[in-house]
Enzyme design. Structure first.
Site: not given
Lengths: 61, 61, 61, 61, 61, 61
Positions: A1-3, A40, F7
């Site tokens: 995270m974050p993605v 990611f 995200r």
């Protein structure tokens, strides 16, 4: 995270993806103070016939 | 903005995508009062082995 | 299936969502020949501080 | 509804997808008490050059 | 990686999310042979007025 | 187009979003040679009870 997901037209080079993955991860690590191993990035490539703007397919505009 | 994503099984024709892009953009422009140039539509096609309903792959039901 | 996602700024009315859900489902049913019961529409609302265009947050442009 | 998306590297077998579709649908049906016919699972496969972690493309790490 | 997204109506309990996160991660680890630390699960909750099936909003059907 | 989605867990500041929107748009414009007006960035914030890694909810690890 974050993605991070980057949705774009197909056809970009490996080098462009390499640069973007590195630069976007660096911007997120620097700004949010997260561990790079937790960041990611996904490149979501779409053929131009699968994208439309103002009701017209990219493959036809 | 808005960004519309239509997730569906692969195999639809260019004509079906052309019609859907135009009709969905028109519905959004009319209903939300936004500039058509700001409306993006993405067709996200999935092979039937990559979709499941009730636990069964579409390619096997 | 198909699954439609409409990503847009927050603040639209229930009536606008009602109209869009009906019109988009009708366009898909008519064009792809699928059962309306199999068509899902999701409205994904984002606050203006969570959207940017040309590098500027919507809440500040 | 619910709609489950599994984003993963390309290359998994049909058998792996078959097992995952069944097990994830069963977990959701059991836990949320929904009708299995209303549970959709999508496998979103990405080539390794389209995924990055810690700024490096999977195809190069 | 893999990244799992579960899109569902709002209102589920913390206990339901706890169970689903554990069971889905176990199914993926077992089936794909990946490290559990690399498996991310996101619950994407939508109010019923933001979901439609067969052209009708969930909040009105 | 391109459309970037980030995200992440809720709780980031407006200033962090301002910086990320600008830096990511600049990286994409520079690397892909696209018009900045065509680059959209979305911040998708999730409460920690709606994110899990290795089967454990972020709100409990």
């Amino acid at each position: 995270m974050p993605v991070v997901t980057i949705r774009m037209a197909s056809g970009r080079t490996l080098e462009q993806k390499r640069i973007l993955a590195a630069e976007i991860t660096a911007a997120i690590t620097r700004t949010l103070g997260v561990d790079p191993e937790q960041v990611f990035v996904f490149f979501e490539e779409h053929d131009k016939e699968n994208i439309a703007q103002a009701g017209r397919l990219f493959s036809e505009s």
